[in-house]
Write a protein that holds these residues in place. Structure first.
Motif, mmCIF file in Angstrom:
data_model
loop_
_atom_site.group_PDB
_atom_site.id
_atom_site.type_symbol
_atom_site.label_atom_id
_atom_site.label_comp_id
_atom_site.label_asym_id
_atom_site.label_seq_id
_atom_site.Cartn_x
_atom_site.Cartn_y
_atom_site.Cartn_z
ATOM 1 N N ASN A 1 5.574 4.571 1.660
ATOM 2 C CA ASN A 1 6.210 5.657 2.067
ATOM 3 C C ASN A 1 6.925 5.462 3.502
ATOM 4 N N ALA A 2 6.405 4.632 4.417
ATOM 5 C CA ALA A 2 6.793 4.772 5.561
ATOM 6 C C ALA A 2 8.278 3.745 5.712
ATOM 7 N N ARG B 1 10.118 3.910 2.814
ATOM 8 C CA ARG B 1 11.072 4.861 2.279
ATOM 9 C C ARG B 1 11.773 5.852 3.356
ATOM 10 N N GLU B 2 10.890 6.221 4.070
ATOM 11 C CA GLU B 2 11.370 7.418 5.202
ATOM 12 C C GLU B 2 12.116 6.618 6.189
ATOM 13 N N ARG C 1 0.930 -1.264 -0.095
ATOM 14 C CA ARG C 1 0.079 -0.025 -0.050
ATOM 15 C C ARG C 1 0.902 1.181 -0.026
ATOM 16 N N LYS C 2 0.346 2.292 -0.389
ATOM 17 C CA LYS C 2 1.057 3.540 -0.651
ATOM 18 C C LYS C 2 1.775 4.076 0.797
ATOM 19 N N GLU C 3 0.814 3.870 1.835
ATOM 20 C CA GLU C 3 1.360 4.415 2.962
ATOM 21 C C GLU C 3 2.574 3.409 3.400
ATOM 22 N N GLU C 4 2.397 2.197 3.238
ATOM 23 C CA GLU C 4 3.475 1.232 3.729
ATOM 24 C C GLU C 4 4.568 1.431 2.842
#
Length: 69
Positions: free
Chosen positions: A14-15, A17-18, A9-12
């Protein structure tokens, strides 16, 4: 190593990558480490010591540690 694809998922993503940016590691390295920790956990082969030395109390005396005799 073999290459594979994983759908996140996009939020996964993004997390991940951060976390990679904060740690100075790659996303792939974080994923490999997570797999090692969650799936390929080393099997424990015996008791794990929490301290060195002789025990001062037995398990029967457990409550005395908390002031309840």
């Amino acid at each position: 190593m073999e290459k594979t694809q994983v759908y996140l998922r996009k939020e996964e993503l993004n997390a991940l990558r951060e976390a990679a940016a904060r740690s100075g590691r790659s996303v792939a390295e974080l994923v490999r480490d997570a797999i090692r920790q969650a799936v390929l956990k080393p099997q424990t082969t015996g008791p794990v010591a929490l301290w060195d030395g002789e025990p001062k109390r037995t398990s029967i005396d457990h409550d005395s540690v908390h002031g309840q005799l």
